[in-house]
Design a protein around this motif. Structure first.
Motif, PDB file in Angstrom:
ATOM      1  N   MET A  12      -4.744   0.834  -3.666  1.00 14.20           N
ATOM      2  CA  MET A  12      -6.086   1.223  -3.269  1.00 14.20           C
ATOM      3  C   MET A  12      -7.061   0.052  -3.374  1.00 14.20           C
ATOM      4  O   MET A  12      -7.882  -0.173  -2.487  1.00 14.20           O
ATOM      5  N   LEU A  25     -15.064   6.070  -3.528  1.00 18.24           N
ATOM      6  CA  LEU A  25     -14.433   7.297  -3.045  1.00 18.24           C
ATOM      7  C   LEU A  25     -14.571   7.426  -1.530  1.00 18.24           C
ATOM      8  O   LEU A  25     -13.612   7.679  -0.810  1.00 18.24           O
ATOM      9  N   THR A  26     -15.801   7.209  -1.052  1.00 14.05           N
ATOM     10  CA  THR A  26     -16.028   7.428   0.377  1.00 14.05           C
ATOM     11  C   THR A  26     -15.511   6.253   1.192  1.00 14.05           C
ATOM     12  O   THR A  26     -15.052   6.438   2.308  1.00 14.05           O
ATOM     13  N   GLY A  41     -12.875   4.475   0.339  1.00 14.04           N
ATOM     14  CA  GLY A  41     -11.437   4.664   0.338  1.00 14.04           C
ATOM     15  C   GLY A  41     -11.034   5.784   1.276  1.00 14.04           C
ATOM     16  O   GLY A  41      -9.913   5.856   1.740  1.00 14.04           O
ATOM     17  N   ALA A  42     -11.999   6.666   1.533  1.00 11.81           N
ATOM     18  CA  ALA A  42     -11.676   7.846   2.306  1.00 11.81           C
ATOM     19  C   ALA A  42     -11.629   7.577   3.800  1.00 11.81           C
ATOM     20  O   ALA A  42     -11.022   8.323   4.551  1.00 11.81           O
ATOM     21  N   VAL A  43     -12.269   6.491   4.234  1.00 12.64           N
ATOM     22  CA  VAL A  43     -12.294   6.218   5.666  1.00 12.64           C
ATOM     23  C   VAL A  43     -10.885   6.117   6.208  1.00 12.64           C
ATOM     24  O   VAL A  43     -10.560   6.614   7.268  1.00 12.64           O
ATOM     25  N   THR A  65       0.824  -1.214   0.000  1.00 12.25           N
ATOM     26  CA  THR A  65       0.000   0.000   0.000  1.00 12.25           C
ATOM     27  C   THR A  65       0.858   1.265   0.000  1.00 12.25           C
ATOM     28  O   THR A  65       0.342   2.368  -0.017  1.00 12.25           O
ATOM     29  N   MET A  66       2.166   1.074  -0.001  1.00  9.55           N
ATOM     30  CA  MET A  66       3.073   2.203  -0.147  1.00  9.55           C
ATOM     31  C   MET A  66       2.761   3.014  -1.409  1.00  9.55           C
ATOM     32  O   MET A  66       2.971   4.213  -1.468  1.00  9.55           O
ATOM     33  N   GLY A  67       2.235   2.298  -2.408  1.00  7.94           N
ATOM     34  CA  GLY A  67       1.949   2.923  -3.702  1.00  7.94           C
ATOM     35  C   GLY A  67       1.022   4.119  -3.609  1.00  7.94           C
ATOM     36  O   GLY A  67       0.955   4.924  -4.532  1.00  7.94           O
ATOM     37  N   GLY A 104      -7.038   6.650   4.435  1.00 13.05           N
ATOM     38  CA  GLY A 104      -6.259   6.858   3.224  1.00 13.05           C
ATOM     39  C   GLY A 104      -5.242   5.784   3.106  1.00 13.05           C
ATOM     40  O   GLY A 104      -4.872   5.300   2.127  1.00 13.05           O
ATOM     41  N   LEU A 109       1.353   6.598  -1.695  1.00 13.80           N
ATOM     42  CA  LEU A 109       2.021   7.799  -1.199  1.00 13.80           C
ATOM     43  C   LEU A 109       2.626   8.673  -2.291  1.00 13.80           C
ATOM     44  O   LEU A 109       2.877   9.838  -2.068  1.00 13.80           O
TER      45      LEU A 109
END
Lengths: 283, 310
Positions: free
Chosen positions: A159, A276-277, A279-281, A118-120, A283, A122
């Motif tokens: 993501m 979107l939402t 994923g937003a919970v 999940t570094m990707g 980052g 950044l």
């Protein structure tokens, strides 16, 4: 009626007036460029200059039909569609398998590997675009759909895995345990239970991946040379270069390339917003 | 092998018969070997390795052909910082961040506060405001290069109706960046608005009601109840806005390509114009590494300082 209102209401609704004015202003800010593009495609070049805001005096349908009848337009959309579809399918397969492992199989180093993957999130793909170009070239994938598809998949993994893993984790773990005791394999369970139960999140991740791929510009720009492989964002730039100031044609072309995007948006809007939402919970 | 069975004990699996246990454990290893490698391979090959290679290539003067041999140490970084346009590009990125934070986010928040309520047209307006986010950057850029066009553009015709001379906003070093900033707001405020609306809809309305019953004014409720409850989303929005601003590229290319005279470059268009299109691999990689360091430093610092509890 205003029970659900966060800000509440006053007897004299001056605030309401401000709200409506404000909304109208923003709506105009968003809508005018879009409408001008759509309508501009129906005008002659001369009329574009003399009558920029109004409806066309005579509707120049041939601006649109000319493009719709050209091979070029369909080739651009076709290329985008091929690249987008492969990207989505590969992303869904690879990300859902990894997400399943992270959600349901306990193993040493699991959280470390997950942070690695999940570094990707950044940094942008652009930071390493030159080495990526050289890598794709060395793999013999330059000027090949897969030279775009594989990096796109790689960059969408972070993501996708996060979203899928959270969803998989919420599926009852007891189900998996029962299946394993009954002799079902992890893969069998993944294939026959997890995936069918996960259609909503798969649709969400798929839609978002597709929109990203459909709109992407930098990767195809660097990896593709032949114009017959160009996806539409590249093609439209070339088209604009050729017709430099014939804005009526360029606007018609833009409108026609946006059409698929807008249709997709209308049909998949729920999935786009959900992703979107969700994923937003985190980052 | 033992680590897997150890993990099984920790995870508190029900002990079926020993044979079944072993089968499940073996299955686990086999499954991991099936499930993980594709993701790890793709990610390592196309994301991690290129980053590492960028660091390596940045030490060479290399045009990308053959293998890199002319090692020049940190000179590429010096060249980057000495190029006049890079400072401008960096400043432009800061400008985009500032506008995103100072204009875009408050705009998005205000709209969200209004549109989170259900009234006739609220859903349609939400969709309209969100639409630009879904459109491709390139198409957006082209639409606005039409609007800004000094001969045919909407803006020019407004000027002409007032008898003023039509401006060529994108062709002037004074105004090109300003014109781009407007497009940035146009394109992205809807995204943040949606994040805020989602957060508002997930919010516990009882707290708002309670504050209202206690006699708090509309402003006080907003200031002391609603906004604090939105902090996690605001922090996230800020994060997205900054990281997004740092990678702006697609939108700028159709508008100005970074010009005129490097006045509207972002770091990524600068990287493209001065590194990629001239195949200056070492030089371009140095820019990439600088951008990478900025992004990661920001992400880590921000997460540590502001998003600790999430």
């Amino acid at each position: 009626m205003s029970d659900t209102s966060i800000v509440g209401r006053r007897p004299l609704d001056l605030v309401l007036v401000y709200k409506v004015l404000f909304l109208a202003l923003v709506a105009a800010f968003v809508a005018v460029p879009l409408l001008a593009t759509l309508l501009g495609g129906f005008k002659t070049l001369g009329e574009l200059r003399t009558n920029p805001f109004g409806l066309p005096e005579t509707w120049e349908w041939q601006n649109y039909t000319g493009i719709l009848l050209s091979k070029r337009y369909w080739q651009l959309l076709g290329n985008s569609f091929v690249i987008g579809s492969f990207t989505v399918v590969l992303t869904l397969i690879v990300a859902s398998m990894a997400a399943f492992a992270f959600a349901h199989i306990h193993f040493f180093g699991s959280s470390m590997l997950l942070s690695y993957l999940t570094m990707g999130l950044l940094f942008p793909a652009a930071t390493a675009i030159l080495p990526l170009f050289i890598k794709v070239r060395d793999l013999g994938l330059l000027d090949n759909y897969f030279g775009v598809i594989l990096p796109q998949v790689a960059f969408s993994l972070a993501m996708s895995i996060l979203l899928l893993r959270r969803f998989f984790k919420d599926l009852p773990h007891e189900l998996l345990e029962a299946a394993l005791v009954d002799g079902c394999s992890y893969f069998g369970f993944f294939r026959h239970v997890t995936l069918p139960l996960s259609r909503p999140i798969l649709a969400t991740v798929g839609t978002i991946t597709f929109v990203h791929s459909w709109n992407s510009y930098l990767l195809p720009l660097v990896m593709l040379n032949s114009e017959q492989l160009y996806p539409w964002p590249l093609g439209i730039m070339i088209y604009q270069g050729e017709f430099s100031s014939e804005w009526h044609l360029i606007l018609a072309f833009i409108t026609l390339t946006l059409l698929p995007t807008i249709l997709l948006f209308i049909f998949a809007q729920k999935h786009i917003v959900a992703g979107l939402t969700a994923g937003a919970v985190k980052g | 092998m033992s680590q897997y069975s150890g993990a099984a004990v920790i995870s508190g699996k029900p002990a079926a018969s020993g044979a079944r246990r072993r089968a499940a454990t073996d299955g686990r290893l086999a499954s991991l070997l099936l499930f993980l490698p594709p993701a790890l391979l793709l990610f390592t090959l196309f994301v991690v390795l290129p980053i590492g290679e960028a660091a390596w290539y940045s030490g060479f003067n290399w045009n990308g052909f053959g293998s890199p041999t002319r090692w020049i140490g940190f000179d590429n970084y010096r060249f980057v910082f000495d190029t006049r346009g890079f400072g401008t590009a960096f400043r432009n990125n800061l400008l985009i961040i500032a506008v995103s934070l100072v204009i875009q986010l408050p705009l998005a928040l205000t709209l969200a506060l209004i549109l989170a309520d259900k009234f006739r047209g609220s859903v349609a307006l939400r969709m309209l405001f969100f639409l630009p986010y879904v459109l491709a950057e390139v198409a957006t850029g082209l639409i606005f290069s039409f609007i800004y066009d000094g001969n045919y553009g909407l803006l020019a015709s407004i000027y002409r109706t007032f008898g003023a001379e039509a401006p060529h906003l994108l062709a002037s070093t004074q105004t090109s960046m300003l014109a781009i900033l407007v497009v940035v707001i146009w394109k992205y405020f809807g995204f943040h608005m949606m994040l805020f609306i989602a957060a508002l809809q997930g919010m516990d309305r009882n707290l708002v009601e309670a504050a209202r019953i206690d006699g708090a004014s509309r402003w006080q409720v907003l200031r002391h109840v609603v906004i604090p409850l939105l902090y996690p989303t605001i922090r996230l929005s800020v994060f997205f806005a900054v990281v997004g601003s740092l990678q702006l590229f697609d939108l700028v290319m159709p508008l100005t390509r970074g010009g005129p005279a490097d006045s509207s470059n972002t770091m990524v268009t600068f990287l493209y114009n001065h590194g990629v299109s001239r195949m200056r691999v070492g030089y371009g990689s140095a820019i990439g590494v600088i951008l990478f360091v900025i992004c990661v430093t920001f992400a880590i610092t921000y997460k540590r300082w502001f998003m600790r509890d999430e």
